[in-house]
Structure formats: structure tokens, C-alpha cells
Design a protein around this motif. Sequence first.
Motif, short mmCIF file in Angstrom:
data_model
loop_
_atom_site.label_atom_id
_atom_site.label_comp_id
_atom_site.label_asym_id
_atom_site.label_seq_id
_atom_site.Cartn_x
_atom_site.Cartn_y
_atom_site.Cartn_z
N ALA A 98 3.13 -36.83 10.03
CA ALA A 98 3.16 -36.03 11.32
C ALA A 98 1.83 -35.66 11.77
CB ALA A 98 3.77 -35.00 10.67
N ASP A 99 1.60 -35.59 12.90
CA ASP A 99 0.55 -35.15 13.79
C ASP A 99 0.52 -33.70 13.48
OD1 ASP A 99 -1.50 -34.79 15.29
OD2 ASP A 99 -0.77 -36.05 16.70
N PRO A 100 -0.87 -33.40 12.84
CA PRO A 100 -1.16 -31.86 12.72
C PRO A 100 -1.84 -31.19 13.84
CG PRO A 100 -2.77 -33.09 11.35
CD PRO A 100 -1.66 -33.88 11.95
N ASN A 101 -2.03 -32.00 14.62
CA ASN A 101 -3.05 -31.63 16.03
C ASN A 101 -2.05 -30.68 16.79
OD1 ASN A 101 -4.50 -30.92 18.21
ND2 ASN A 101 -5.14 -32.99 18.02
N PRO A 102 -2.33 -29.35 16.85
CA PRO A 102 -1.33 -28.44 17.73
C PRO A 102 -1.45 -29.04 19.14
CG PRO A 102 -3.42 -27.49 17.04
CD PRO A 102 -3.60 -28.62 16.38
N VAL A 103 -2.33 -29.56 19.58
CA VAL A 103 -2.30 -30.06 21.16
C VAL A 103 -1.30 -31.19 21.43
CG1 VAL A 103 -3.66 -31.26 23.19
CG2 VAL A 103 -4.48 -29.26 21.38
N PRO A 133 -10.39 -38.48 6.98
CA PRO A 133 -11.50 -37.57 7.30
C PRO A 133 -10.71 -36.96 8.77
CG PRO A 133 -12.50 -39.77 7.09
CD PRO A 133 -10.98 -39.80 6.51
N TRP A 134 -9.95 -37.63 9.79
CA TRP A 134 -9.53 -37.20 10.76
C TRP A 134 -8.55 -35.89 10.79
CZ3 TRP A 134 -4.59 -36.76 13.06
CH2 TRP A 134 -4.40 -36.47 14.50
N LEU A 135 -7.72 -36.32 9.63
CA LEU A 135 -6.67 -35.30 9.10
C LEU A 135 -7.37 -34.04 8.65
CD1 LEU A 135 -3.87 -37.52 7.55
CD2 LEU A 135 -3.66 -36.20 9.64
N HIS A 136 -8.27 -34.03 7.77
CA HIS A 136 -9.12 -32.92 7.26
C HIS A 136 -9.64 -32.18 8.43
CE1 HIS A 136 -12.02 -30.80 4.53
NE2 HIS A 136 -12.47 -31.01 5.61
N ALA A 137 -10.41 -33.17 9.24
CA ALA A 137 -10.88 -32.19 10.53
C ALA A 137 -9.95 -31.33 11.32
CB ALA A 137 -11.70 -33.20 11.28
N VAL A 138 -8.83 -32.03 11.65
CA VAL A 138 -7.82 -31.30 12.31
C VAL A 138 -7.16 -30.09 11.75
CG1 VAL A 138 -5.60 -31.64 13.63
CG2 VAL A 138 -7.31 -33.18 13.56
N ARG A 139 -6.87 -30.26 10.47
CA ARG A 139 -6.22 -29.13 9.54
C ARG A 139 -7.23 -28.25 9.33
NH1 ARG A 139 -3.43 -33.49 5.63
NH2 ARG A 139 -1.55 -34.19 6.97
N THR A 140 -8.43 -28.36 9.09
CA THR A 140 -9.37 -27.19 8.60
C THR A 140 -10.20 -26.71 9.81
OG1 THR A 140 -11.29 -28.75 8.00
CG2 THR A 140 -9.56 -28.28 6.27
N GLY A 141 -10.44 -27.39 10.65
CA GLY A 141 -11.34 -27.04 11.70
C GLY A 141 -12.82 -27.28 11.40
N ARG A 142 -13.32 -28.03 10.55
CA ARG A 142 -14.61 -28.36 10.42
C ARG A 142 -14.47 -30.03 9.82
NH1 ARG A 142 -13.13 -25.04 6.41
NH2 ARG A 142 -14.42 -23.29 7.21
N PRO A 143 -15.61 -30.52 9.90
CA PRO A 143 -15.72 -32.05 10.02
C PRO A 143 -15.32 -32.27 8.09
CG PRO A 143 -17.69 -31.43 11.02
CD PRO A 143 -16.85 -30.08 10.56
N TYR A 144 -15.00 -33.65 7.98
CA TYR A 144 -14.98 -34.03 6.64
C TYR A 144 -16.51 -34.40 6.23
CZ TYR A 144 -13.29 -37.08 2.86
OH TYR A 144 -13.08 -37.54 1.53
N VAL A 145 -17.05 -33.78 5.24
CA VAL A 145 -18.44 -33.89 4.85
C VAL A 145 -18.53 -34.94 3.58
CG1 VAL A 145 -20.36 -32.66 4.01
CG2 VAL A 145 -19.08 -31.78 5.77
N THR A 146 -19.29 -36.03 3.95
CA THR A 146 -19.68 -36.88 2.98
C THR A 146 -21.04 -36.74 2.60
OG1 THR A 146 -18.02 -38.57 3.66
CG2 THR A 146 -19.88 -39.30 2.21
N LEU A 147 -21.38 -36.47 1.47
CA LEU A 147 -22.84 -36.36 0.94
C LEU A 147 -23.25 -37.50 0.36
CD1 LEU A 147 -25.27 -34.57 0.13
CD2 LEU A 147 -24.45 -33.78 -1.87
N LYS A 148 -24.32 -38.28 0.78
CA LYS A 148 -24.93 -39.43 0.18
C LYS A 148 -25.96 -38.95 -0.80
CE LYS A 148 -27.60 -42.29 2.00
NZ LYS A 148 -28.15 -43.35 3.05
N LEU A 149 -26.16 -39.79 -1.93
CA LEU A 149 -27.19 -39.56 -3.01
C LEU A 149 -27.43 -40.84 -3.36
CD1 LEU A 149 -25.53 -36.59 -5.42
CD2 LEU A 149 -27.19 -36.26 -3.35
N ALA A 150 -28.87 -40.97 -3.60
CA ALA A 150 -29.26 -42.28 -4.12
C ALA A 150 -30.36 -42.04 -5.24
CB ALA A 150 -30.02 -43.16 -3.11
N THR A 151 -30.06 -42.10 -6.65
CA THR A 151 -30.62 -41.69 -7.56
C THR A 151 -31.05 -42.61 -8.66
OG1 THR A 151 -28.98 -41.00 -8.98
CG2 THR A 151 -29.88 -39.58 -7.18
N SER A 152 -32.00 -42.50 -9.58
CA SER A 152 -32.15 -43.31 -10.74
C SER A 152 -31.30 -42.91 -11.55
CB SER A 152 -33.60 -42.82 -11.31
OG SER A 152 -33.61 -41.58 -11.58
#
Length: 362
Positions: A98-103, A133-152
Motif C-alpha cells: 500500500a502507498d504510504p505517501n499521503p499525496v 529506503p523510499w518507504l522509510h523516507a515517506v513514513r518518517t519524513g527523513r532519509p534512510y541513512v546508510t553509514l559506511k565504515l571501512a576498517t582493519s
Amino acid sequence: MRRALALAAMGPAYGPNPRVGCVLLDPGGRMVAEGFHRGAGTPHAEAAALAAARASGVDPRGTTAVVTLEPCAHQGRTGPCADALIEAGVAIVHVAVADPNPVATGGADRLRAAGIEVTTGTLAGEGEELLRPWLHAVRTGRPYVTLKLATSLDGRVAAADGTSRWITGPQARAHAHTVRAQVDAIAVGSGTALTDDPSLTARTVDGGLFEHQPLRVVLGRRAVPDDARLRGPGGPLLQLPEHDLDAALRQLAEREVRHLLVEGGPTLATALLAADAVDELHAYVAPVLLGAGATAVGDLGVTTIGEAARFATHDMTRLGDDVLLVARRARSEGAAPHAHTQPALAQPAQTGRPSRHTKEEI
């Protein structure tokens, strides 16, 4: 529906619109046409499938439409998909999500009011995953945040002298650029922008630029120099002098950023994690031991194991000698970050020298 989902995945992962696929079946259950959304300003999946049917000489009247997302009921750059299905004489519509976008929502009700049989929830889990990501952004009003780490292996992002190229190998670095090419924006802190002079572009293996270049975002008040690589070829540059992470994320959402990739250093990573604002982790881990040097994350205020920020493993991939661990935050989609959001650029407690590593090449 699985074919419709496969079609939807052919559309761009970036952009303000969701990826949608549609399959038309004749009364005997045979597929007669299909379509998917190719990006902002192009026909929606339902319209594309109807056009394909007519182009092949098939009258869509009496057909069944199988759609991954509820047909929209609003006038945008294109007309309402619900109206297009009604006017075409489609008899049945099966929907995954179902489309959560109120528009845009209300398409299913409009179809039912026109006498069309509608079912929802067909392979809903797979549909939700495709549109995460799209559903999260529409439902919460903020972007889906992916944090990238590159470590030993011991969690370092740089050696004691600040050097960090290369902790990970070429396959991991190439993979990271394919991720950049699928997001709406990449963010770093202003300290990283000044110290490392990154370009934050999405590059192909041969060094060229992918067709899609994400918005380049710098969080912080220190100005980006006129001759910085961030002002060179690549996506547009946006500086947000916000020290309030929630406000910064909402400003990005207002610019229709659905998926934000964060590649800043330990300061920004720590602030986001402390604020519970990270939805997904991409941890590239190399079989390297440094023993000293900057760590990927600073002090999160965790004093006992029960307070640890925990993520659930979603996927693991070997990339040459390195491993990519994809993990997701264990919280509901509608949950907001903690109220005690820390300033994005507050300096975390660190040991060793400051890192010059911003994941520009990972």
C-alpha cells in the motif's frame, strides 16, 4: 508478482519516486504486457504496461494488473495511475505494498469505487524490501541513512601516522562506488571536507563517472574552499551549517533525498550512531591489524554491554580479501531517533591521532 518485482528493480534506486513494476495478465492468466517506472518524469509502471499492451495489439479491457505498489491517485508529472487502469477497463488489480505517501494514496479505494476487484499484500515482504529506503523516507519524513565504515580487523580507519590508503582492496573500493551511484546524496562533515579534499563522486572501475552523481552534502559551518574537489565534476554541492542532526535530515528530506550515504570520519559517524539515526551499516572489513591509530567510532556513552548499539546482520559478501557486512538497526520504521540527538560535529572522544580517512575511496 515476482516478475513485477523484478521489473521494478530495473528502475533507478535513486530519485524521489519509488521503483514500481506492473504485469498485465489476460483472463486466462497469460502475461500480455509489462512495464516499469524508469525515473522521474517518465510514465509510471501501470501506464507503461498499458501502452505496451496497446502497442502489441492487445486490448487491456478485462485484464488483471499485478503491481508492486498501490496505483497512485494524484496528478503529478503524469496522470493518476488508478484512473488509467479504470479507463483501460482493467478488471482486477493485485498490489504488493500500500502507498504510504499521503499525496498519492487512495488509488485502491478509487479502483474499488469503479467496480474493480483489488487485493493488497501479495508478496508484501518482498515489496517492502525492494522499497525499503523510499518507504522509510515517506513514513518518517527523513532519509534512510546508510553509514559506511571501512576498517582493519581491530576497528582502525588509519594507522598511527594518519595514513589510510589502502586498508581495503580494489574490489571493496569498486563496490563502494556502485553504492554511491544508487543513492540520492553522500554526506561528510566539514572537517573531513577540509582535511581530505574528497570529490565524493561515483566512479566506474576505469575512473569515469557514473551517469547518476549523488548530491554532495557537507555538514558543518566551516566553508568549503573555492578550489576544493567538491566543487569539481560530480553532483551538486550543498552545505548545511546545521549542528542539529534531526534538522539537517529533515532539510534533506525536503529536497527529496530518500537515501543518504554517510562517509564522513569518526566525528560524524559517532554523532549519527549516538543519535540512533543510522538505519543501515555497510562495514567493509579488511584482514589487516594496525594495533594503533584512529578508530571508526568514538565514545557513544556506552558504559555497559546492555547499552550497546546493536544491529542485525542482513548480508555478508566477500570482496577479494575483504568482507562487507551489511547490518540494519533493530527498530521499527516509524520510530524516531533518540530525543537526545547530539550535535553532528561535536568532537567525540578519540585515542590516537585524528583520522585523515573519510572513505573517499573507502
